[in-house]
Design a protein around this motif. Structure first.
Motif, PDB file in Angstrom:
ATOM      1  N   CYS A 195      -6.902   1.476   4.242  1.00 38.58           N
ATOM      2  CA  CYS A 195      -6.856   2.796   3.609  1.00 38.58           C
ATOM      3  C   CYS A 195      -8.049   3.014   2.687  1.00 38.58           C
ATOM      4  O   CYS A 195      -8.511   4.143   2.524  1.00 38.58           O
ATOM      5  CB  CYS A 195      -5.541   2.964   2.848  1.00 38.58           C
ATOM      6  SG  CYS A 195      -4.088   3.076   3.929  1.00 38.58           S
ATOM      7  N   SER A 196      -8.562   1.933   2.110  1.00 39.75           N
ATOM      8  CA  SER A 196      -9.762   2.051   1.279  1.00 39.75           C
ATOM      9  C   SER A 196     -10.956   2.470   2.132  1.00 39.75           C
ATOM     10  O   SER A 196     -11.776   3.299   1.713  1.00 39.75           O
ATOM     11  CB  SER A 196     -10.057   0.722   0.585  1.00 39.75           C
ATOM     12  OG  SER A 196      -9.036   0.406  -0.335  1.00 39.75           O
TER      13      SER A 196
ATOM     14  N   TRP B 284      -3.829  -8.579   4.044  1.00 39.62           N
ATOM     15  CA  TRP B 284      -2.936  -7.436   4.260  1.00 39.62           C
ATOM     16  C   TRP B 284      -2.317  -7.537   5.652  1.00 39.62           C
ATOM     17  O   TRP B 284      -2.971  -7.957   6.600  1.00 39.62           O
ATOM     18  CB  TRP B 284      -3.701  -6.123   4.133  1.00 39.62           C
ATOM     19  CG  TRP B 284      -4.049  -5.777   2.725  1.00 39.62           C
ATOM     20  CD1 TRP B 284      -5.211  -6.048   2.074  1.00 39.62           C
ATOM     21  CD2 TRP B 284      -3.212  -5.098   1.785  1.00 39.62           C
ATOM     22  NE1 TRP B 284      -5.168  -5.573   0.788  1.00 39.62           N
ATOM     23  CE2 TRP B 284      -3.943  -4.979   0.578  1.00 39.62           C
ATOM     24  CE3 TRP B 284      -1.927  -4.568   1.836  1.00 39.62           C
ATOM     25  CZ2 TRP B 284      -3.434  -4.373  -0.555  1.00 39.62           C
ATOM     26  CZ3 TRP B 284      -1.406  -3.954   0.706  1.00 39.62           C
ATOM     27  CH2 TRP B 284      -2.154  -3.860  -0.468  1.00 39.62           C
TER      28      TRP B 284
ATOM     29  N   LYS C  13       0.744  -7.069   1.229  1.00 40.57           N
ATOM     30  CA  LYS C  13      -0.275  -8.071   0.958  1.00 40.57           C
ATOM     31  C   LYS C  13       0.380  -9.427   0.777  1.00 40.57           C
ATOM     32  O   LYS C  13       1.251  -9.603  -0.077  1.00 40.57           O
ATOM     33  CB  LYS C  13      -1.077  -7.697  -0.293  1.00 40.57           C
ATOM     34  CG  LYS C  13      -2.355  -8.521  -0.477  1.00 40.57           C
ATOM     35  CD  LYS C  13      -3.164  -7.989  -1.657  1.00 40.57           C
ATOM     36  CE  LYS C  13      -4.508  -8.686  -1.756  1.00 40.57           C
ATOM     37  NZ  LYS C  13      -5.311  -8.173  -2.892  1.00 40.57           N
TER      38      LYS C  13
ATOM     39  N   CYS D  93       0.853  -1.185   0.000  1.00 43.22           N
ATOM     40  CA  CYS D  93       0.000   0.000   0.000  1.00 43.22           C
ATOM     41  C   CYS D  93       0.890   1.237   0.000  1.00 43.22           C
ATOM     42  O   CYS D  93       1.729   1.390   0.896  1.00 43.22           O
ATOM     43  CB  CYS D  93      -0.913  -0.007   1.224  1.00 43.22           C
ATOM     44  SG  CYS D  93      -1.961   1.470   1.354  1.00 43.22           S
TER      45      CYS D  93
ATOM     46  N   LYS E 267       1.702  -1.373  -6.548  1.00 36.07           N
ATOM     47  CA  LYS E 267       0.967  -0.554  -5.588  1.00 36.07           C
ATOM     48  C   LYS E 267      -0.518  -0.898  -5.618  1.00 36.07           C
ATOM     49  O   LYS E 267      -1.095  -1.090  -6.685  1.00 36.07           O
ATOM     50  CB  LYS E 267       1.144   0.937  -5.900  1.00 36.07           C
ATOM     51  CG  LYS E 267       2.575   1.432  -5.824  1.00 36.07           C
ATOM     52  CD  LYS E 267       2.667   2.903  -6.193  1.00 36.07           C
ATOM     53  CE  LYS E 267       4.102   3.392  -6.171  1.00 36.07           C
ATOM     54  NZ  LYS E 267       4.199   4.819  -6.563  1.00 36.07           N
ATOM     55  N   GLU E 268      -1.097  -0.950  -4.419  1.00 36.68           N
ATOM     56  CA  GLU E 268      -2.534  -1.216  -4.305  1.00 36.68           C
ATOM     57  C   GLU E 268      -3.015  -0.654  -2.970  1.00 36.68           C
ATOM     58  O   GLU E 268      -2.366  -0.844  -1.941  1.00 36.68           O
ATOM     59  CB  GLU E 268      -2.800  -2.719  -4.368  1.00 36.68           C
ATOM     60  CG  GLU E 268      -4.271  -3.101  -4.338  1.00 36.68           C
ATOM     61  CD  GLU E 268      -4.469  -4.599  -4.425  1.00 36.68           C
ATOM     62  OE1 GLU E 268      -5.287  -5.128  -3.637  1.00 36.68           O
ATOM     63  OE2 GLU E 268      -3.796  -5.239  -5.264  1.00 36.68           O
ATOM     64  N   SER E 269      -4.126   0.051  -2.991  1.00 38.86           N
ATOM     65  CA  SER E 269      -4.680   0.590  -1.751  1.00 38.86           C
ATOM     66  C   SER E 269      -5.166  -0.558  -0.879  1.00 38.86           C
ATOM     67  O   SER E 269      -5.944  -1.407  -1.328  1.00 38.86           O
ATOM     68  CB  SER E 269      -5.832   1.551  -2.051  1.00 38.86           C
ATOM     69  OG  SER E 269      -6.344   2.113  -0.863  1.00 38.86           O
ATOM     70  N   CYS E 270      -4.692  -0.596   0.373  1.00 33.94           N
ATOM     71  CA  CYS E 270      -5.057  -1.707   1.253  1.00 33.94           C
ATOM     72  C   CYS E 270      -6.501  -1.569   1.737  1.00 33.94           C
ATOM     73  O   CYS E 270      -7.145  -0.528   1.555  1.00 33.94           O
ATOM     74  CB  CYS E 270      -4.096  -1.785   2.449  1.00 33.94           C
ATOM     75  SG  CYS E 270      -4.319  -0.462   3.675  1.00 33.94           S
TER      76      CYS E 270
END
Length: 347
Positions: free
Chosen positions: A129-130, A54, A49, A42, A123-126
């Motif tokens: 955070c989402s 996560w 992840k 993230c 990259k990926e919004s966890c």
């Protein structure tokens, strides 16, 4: 060579049976590497992840690179005394190339092999955070005081406790126990929380540290999978008097040590004993021990203590109190009773 000794059919060296250790070792691969491994993280909180889960378990980047590179390798099951070395280099903004070197013993023969793998950083919004960016929350903790506004000290304590509770729960694995907003208002502090567990814990810890009580006020906001969803307001009411307040009652001064409803557990600053007062017995609030000044002890006598007034620098005579041990030339803490122009020893 004895009659029982065999000959290696490949190299002709003596061996106990079949191929010799050197030829057996040469026939197998010690090490294989996957060509690439993907690391999803993230960009906001840097959580990682693993599979579909996560994790907040963070480590130095070099250690993470080593772990990912090793996870992409396969070492022969018969290898013993294994030593692994990983060297890495950045080959792009989101790519790291790793060279993995393995030294081991295979069938009693020392062997060494290397291979390469590439780490792709994605990259990926966890999940947490989402939720935060989507405005998700399950409760609001409102910190207020009874018949007064909370002071700077109480604001600081409440804020610090909220952050400590958030950190503690997240370290224990409760990722959704986050604070999405911590706001000062003219009347107190508002803390927006991601779980009811966190709201309950913050309320319990604040009232434990500052006194007072809290009540919960749930509000139905919807339904999910057949279960009702509630948002809860945790309403904290700090008492009018605070721990450390010095009050005047019936000719004496008392330090508030605890508050239980309308009753104050106090310390008698004259004789050093504990007792209980009701709020109705308090005539005046002098101040709080956090605001105490340091007064220099000028002299001590059996029935008299001379203190230098920290404001006027004049010597003032006070009755000694049995629970303190003033020393000439050393400071002692005092509060000022402005109404009676008197210094009160508080320790």
């Amino acid at each position: 060579m004895t009659i029982q000794t065999s000959i290696c059919p490949r190299c002709g060296q003596p061996t106990e049976e079949g191929l010799c250790p050197q030829c057996r070792a040469a026939d197998v691969r010690l090490l294989t590497c996957q060509p690439r491994v993907t690391a999803i993280y993230c960009p906001v909180c840097e959580s990682q992840k693993r599979g579909k889960t996560w994790s907040d378990l963070q480590m130095p980047r070099e250690d993470l690179i080593t772990e990912l590179a090793v996870s992409a390798t396969s070492i022969h099951e018969d290898a013993k005394d294994i030593r692994v070395t990983v060297r890495s280099r950045e080959t792009g903004p989101n790519r790291t190339t790793c060279t993995v070197e393995v030294e081991a013993t295979l069938y009693a023969v020392p062997v060494k092999e290397t291979c390469e793998t590439e780490i792709l950083w994605q990259k990926e919004s966890c999940d947490r955070c989402s939720r935060i960016s989507g405005g998700y929350y399950e409760g609001i903790v409102q910190v207020r005081a009874t018949d007064r506004k909370i002071n700077a000290y109480e604001r600081e304590v409440a804020t610090s406790i909220a952050e400590q509770a958030e950190e503690s729960l997240q370290q224990s694995g409760d990722r959704f126990s986050f604070i999405s907003e911590l706001k000062d208002s003219k009347d107190g502090v508002d803390i927006t929380v991601g779980t009811q567990h966190l709201g309950q814990e913050i309320s319990r810890m604040i009232t434990g540290a500052l006194g007072g009580r809290f009540t919960t006020h749930p509000k139905l906001v919807g339904e999910k999978e057949g279960k009702a969803l509630y948002r809860i307001t945790y309403s904290i009411r700090l008492p009018f008097f605070q721990k450390g307040d010095v009050v005047f009652s019936r000719g004496g001064y008392f330090e508030v040590r605890d508050i239980d409803g309308q009753r104050l557990r106090v310390f008698d600053l004259r004789n050093g004993t504990a007792r209980t007062l009701t709020e109705g017995e308090v005539e005046r609030l002098i101040g709080n021990v956090r605001e105490a000044e340091s007064a220099l002890v000028v002299y001590t006598q059996p029935n008299l203590v001379g203190l230098m007034d920290p404001r006027t620098y004049q010597t003032r005579d006070l009755d000694p109190v049995p629970w303190t041990f003033p020393v000439e030339g050393q400071p002692i803490r005092v509060l000022r009773d402005e109404e009676q122009d008197r210094l009160v020893i508080v320790g």
